[in-house]
Design an enzyme around this catalytic site. Structure first.
Site, PDB file in Angstrom:
ATOM      1  N   CYS A 176       0.706  -0.960   0.133  1.00 16.45           N
ATOM      2  CA  CYS A 176       0.057   0.203  -0.100  1.00 16.45           C
ATOM      3  C   CYS A 176       1.382   1.574  -0.313  1.00 16.45           C
ATOM      4  O   CYS A 176       1.314   2.329  -0.982  1.00 16.45           O
ATOM      5  CB  CYS A 176      -0.646  -0.462   1.013  1.00 16.45           C
TER       6      CYS A 176
HETATM    7  N1  LIG Z   1      -2.583  -6.041   1.783  1.00 20.61           N
HETATM    8  C1  LIG Z   1      -2.871  -5.019   2.089  1.00 20.61           C
HETATM    9  O1  LIG Z   1      -2.366  -4.818   3.468  1.00 20.61           O
HETATM   10  C2  LIG Z   1      -4.274  -4.052   1.367  1.00 20.61           C
HETATM   11  C3  LIG Z   1      -4.715  -3.095   2.639  1.00 20.61           C
HETATM   12  C4  LIG Z   1      -6.011  -1.986   1.975  1.00 20.61           C
HETATM   13  C5  LIG Z   1      -6.483  -2.254   1.053  1.00 20.61           C
HETATM   14  N2  LIG Z   1      -5.073  -3.053   0.036  1.00 20.61           N
HETATM   15  C6  LIG Z   1      -5.350  -2.540  -2.071  1.00 20.61           C
HETATM   16  O2  LIG Z   1      -6.527  -4.674  -1.989  1.00 20.61           O
HETATM   17  C7  LIG Z   1      -6.238  -4.546  -3.403  1.00 20.61           C
HETATM   18  C8  LIG Z   1      -6.277  -6.715  -2.825  1.00 20.61           C
HETATM   19  O3  LIG Z   1      -4.653  -6.074  -2.535  1.00 20.61           O
HETATM   20  P1  LIG Z   1      -4.301  -7.706  -1.607  1.00 20.61           P
HETATM   21  O4  LIG Z   1      -2.930  -7.094  -0.466  1.00 20.61           O
HETATM   22  O5  LIG Z   1      -4.901  -8.559  -0.869  1.00 20.61           O
HETATM   23  O6  LIG Z   1      -3.565  -8.295  -2.735  1.00 20.61           O
HETATM   24  P2  LIG Z   1      -2.852  -9.946  -3.106  1.00 20.61           P
HETATM   25  O7  LIG Z   1      -1.934  -9.604  -4.336  1.00 20.61           O
HETATM   26  O8  LIG Z   1      -2.596 -10.212  -1.958  1.00 20.61           O
HETATM   27  O9  LIG Z   1      -4.699 -10.134  -3.394  1.00 20.61           O
HETATM   28  C9  LIG Z   1      -4.732 -10.079  -4.967  1.00 20.61           C
HETATM   29  C10 LIG Z   1      -5.144 -11.979  -5.031  1.00 20.61           C
HETATM   30  O10 LIG Z   1      -5.869 -11.914  -6.200  1.00 20.61           O
HETATM   31  C11 LIG Z   1      -6.075 -12.985  -7.371  1.00 20.61           C
HETATM   32  N3  LIG Z   1      -6.446 -11.803  -8.576  1.00 20.61           N
HETATM   33  C12 LIG Z   1      -6.410 -11.266  -9.268  1.00 20.61           C
HETATM   34  N4  LIG Z   1      -6.547 -11.301  -9.906  1.00 20.61           N
HETATM   35  C13 LIG Z   1      -7.451 -11.763 -10.522  1.00 20.61           C
HETATM   36  C14 LIG Z   1      -8.893 -11.784 -11.414  1.00 20.61           C
HETATM   37  N5  LIG Z   1      -9.128 -11.516 -12.017  1.00 20.61           N
HETATM   38  N6  LIG Z   1      -9.725 -12.745 -10.554  1.00 20.61           N
HETATM   39  C15 LIG Z   1      -9.554 -13.406  -9.425  1.00 20.61           C
HETATM   40  N7  LIG Z   1      -8.909 -12.609  -8.316  1.00 20.61           N
HETATM   41  C16 LIG Z   1      -7.648 -12.499  -9.032  1.00 20.61           C
HETATM   42  C17 LIG Z   1      -4.554 -12.698  -6.976  1.00 20.61           C
HETATM   43  O11 LIG Z   1      -4.091 -13.859  -7.053  1.00 20.61           O
HETATM   44  C18 LIG Z   1      -4.491 -12.744  -5.733  1.00 20.61           C
HETATM   45  O12 LIG Z   1      -4.637 -14.298  -4.495  1.00 20.61           O
HETATM   46  C19 LIG Z   1      -4.521  -3.868  -3.777  1.00 20.61           C
HETATM   47  O13 LIG Z   1      -5.448  -3.227  -4.528  1.00 20.61           O
HETATM   48  C20 LIG Z   1      -4.902  -3.106  -2.109  1.00 20.61           C
HETATM   49  O14 LIG Z   1      -3.543  -1.896  -2.483  1.00 20.61           O
HETATM   50  C21 LIG Z   1      -4.269  -3.599   0.314  1.00 20.61           C
END
Ligand SMILES: NC(=O)c1ccc[n+]([C@@H]2O[C@H](COP(=O)([O-])OP(=O)(O)OC[C@H]3O[C@@H](n4cnc5c(N)ncnc54)[C@H](O)[C@@H]3O)[C@@H](O)[C@H]2O)c1
Length: 434
Positions: free
Chosen positions: A273
């Site tokens: 993030c």
């Molecule tokens: N990790 C954090 O602490 C956090 C906090 C707030 C916001 N975010 C935001 O949330 C979003 C997700 O982050 P995250 O950390 O969960 O990412 P992540 O990489 O842990 O998880 C995302 C998942 O989505 C899957 N994926 C990708 N394309 C896909 C599709 N078309 N259909 C289905 N699945 C798909 C990936 O394989 C992966 O498992 C990002 O935009 C991030 O900036 C993350």
């Protein structure tokens, strides 16, 4: 009429919920809805994750495997890579990654693919919510055209909203249910439905006037953190020059009951993030001929911290008549923050890379990360023995995991460079703080 139909299903928890992307954000959210009585389908492109979730194994530290198993057994959660199941969902929530390209430009390809997949199965009455962090305008300019391509209209035939995820991994106080949720809809009907949805699982929903406003709220929050961390990192550099202890300064400043909020310095910023999200806003603003100076400056300062750590280590070794080249350095903690297993963008990896470039022999210990890839090399965590601590010329604490016995670290190390104030309250001529 249709809004009413879906709101009734949401209120009586018969609405079927699909979550796209079962990562750090999507999996906890999916299970929060399951725990609250909804039937949730998790859509994931990684087959290995689908398989392990089906076996009842969680890959996210904030979600126990027991919860996955309980919800699966209760028939309220299942993971799939069969996207045709999207048609059966009443609500679809998008939690896919939003990384940066090598050029530091937003990579919105995951959102685009998700929108495309949803558009294939979109039907009347569905609610789609984007949660991935992204630049203002993504919901309307990128997701909406995909969803409307077959003639259905948002706000009339289906509903579209943005609601930023606020997950703080490893935070034991603020979980999904007690962290207020900001919601912005494409139309008032979209906003109303999305607010109803989240009210089922979070204590407080905060509606804002548009999807763009909700997108911007998240960017303000994370830019605020990036800029303030940069400020305190620069303060740490200034304190070092002045012979002052930045931690003492922060502690005393924090006694001011108003107008001050503590941030803490460190070896840089990491995770999915803080280093990335402000760049989404910066990119958008540059495309509008606006120069986002604070974001750029914060990025420059935070990205320079691993080099500063290297310089400090060189200084400390120098006082022991040692050079970086040939020294043995033990790095304690490589994940981007304490008590999580996430190494994405972790500054510790940059520090290790810099140390190795200068000819240091580097080992690391991290109870949360058994192995990491640094440049082309895969490294494995070494057991933290007294012998290892004694054999190294310097121990650098880059992430302060709570499971480590820091007294023992200080007792057995030739020198300790503590970038996190893990050894707060301890003094020793062998202890050096950022
Ligand atoms: N990790 C954090 O602490 C956090 C906090 C707030 C916001 N975010 C935001 O949330 C979003 C997700 O982050 P995250 O950390 O969960 O990412 P992540 O990489 O842990 O998880 C995302 C998942 O989505 C899957 N994926 C990708 N394309 C896909 C599709 N078309 N259909 C289905 N699945 C798909 C990936 O394989 C992966 O498992 C990002 O935009 C991030 O900036 C993350």
């Amino acid at each position: 009429m249709r809004t009413h139909h879906l709101s009734v299903k949401i209120e009586n928890k018969t609405a079927r919920i699909g979550v796209l992307g079962l990562g750090y954000v999507g999996l906890p959210l999916a299970l929060e809805f399951s725990r609250n009585g909804f039937h949730v389908t998790g859509f994931e492109v990684r087959e290995d994750l689908v398989r392990s979730l089906r076996r009842g194994l969680s890959h996210v530290a904030d979600v126990s495997s027991e919860t996955v198993r309980d919800m699966t057994r209760a028939g309220r959660f299942h993971a799939t890579d069969r996207f045709e199941e999207l048609r059966a969902q009443d609500v679809v929530i998008i939690c896919v990654p939003t990384p940066l390209r090598k050029t530091r430009e937003p990579d919105i390809s995951f959102i685009r693919t998700a929108a495309k997949d949803i558009s294939k199965y979109l039907r009347r009455g569905q609610l789609v919510v984007l949660e991935s962090t992204t630049y203002p305008g993504t919901t309307r300019d990128l997701v909406l055209p995909w969803l409307e391509r077959k003639g259905l209209r948002a706000g009339r035939d289906f509903y579209l909203a943005f609601s930023p995820e606020r997950v703080d991994p490893a935070n034991k106080t603020y979980r999904i249910f007690n962290t207020p949720k900001v919601v912005g809809g494409l139309t008032p009907a979209c906003a109303d439905l999305a607010c109803r949805l989240y009210s089922q699982v979070v204590e407080r929903v905060v509606p804002v006037s548009s999807a763009e406003a909700a997108e911007m709220v998240k960017l303000l929050e994370n830019t605020f953190r990036a800029v303030n961390i940069a400020l305190i990192n620069e303060m740490a550099l200034m304190c070092h020059r002045l012979g002052l202890d930045v931690w003492e300064i922060i502690r005393a400043a924090s006694t001011k009951p108003f107008g001050f909020m503590p941030f803490y310095p460190g070896p840089g910023i990491g995770g999915h993030c803080i280093p990335l999200d402000p760049q989404y806003l910066a990119w958008k603003m540059r495309s509008m001929n606006f120069d986002p100076r604070f974001i750029e400056l914060a990025g420059v300062i935070n990205r320079a911290m691993p080099k500063h750590v290297l310089h400090r280590i060189a200084e400390i070794l120098n006082t022991h008549r040692k050079s970086l080249k040939g020294s043995r350095i033990l790095v304690l903690g490589v994940t981007y923050k304490a008590d999580v297993s996430d190494v994405r963008e972790s500054p510790a990896l940059d520090v290790i890379s810099l140390l190795r470039e200068t000819g240091c022999e580097v080992a690391y210990h991290d109870p949360w990360a058994p192995s990491v890839q640094v440049d082309a090399v895969r490294m494995r965590s070494k057991p933290l023995s007294d012998a290892l601590l004694k054999a190294c010329d310097l121990t650098a604490i880059l992430t302060a995991h709570s499971a480590i016995d820091y007294r023992r670290v200080l007792k057995n190390s030739k020198a300790v460079f503590d970038t996190r104030n893990a050894l707060a309250g301890m003094t020793s001529p062998r202890l050096f703080r950022l």
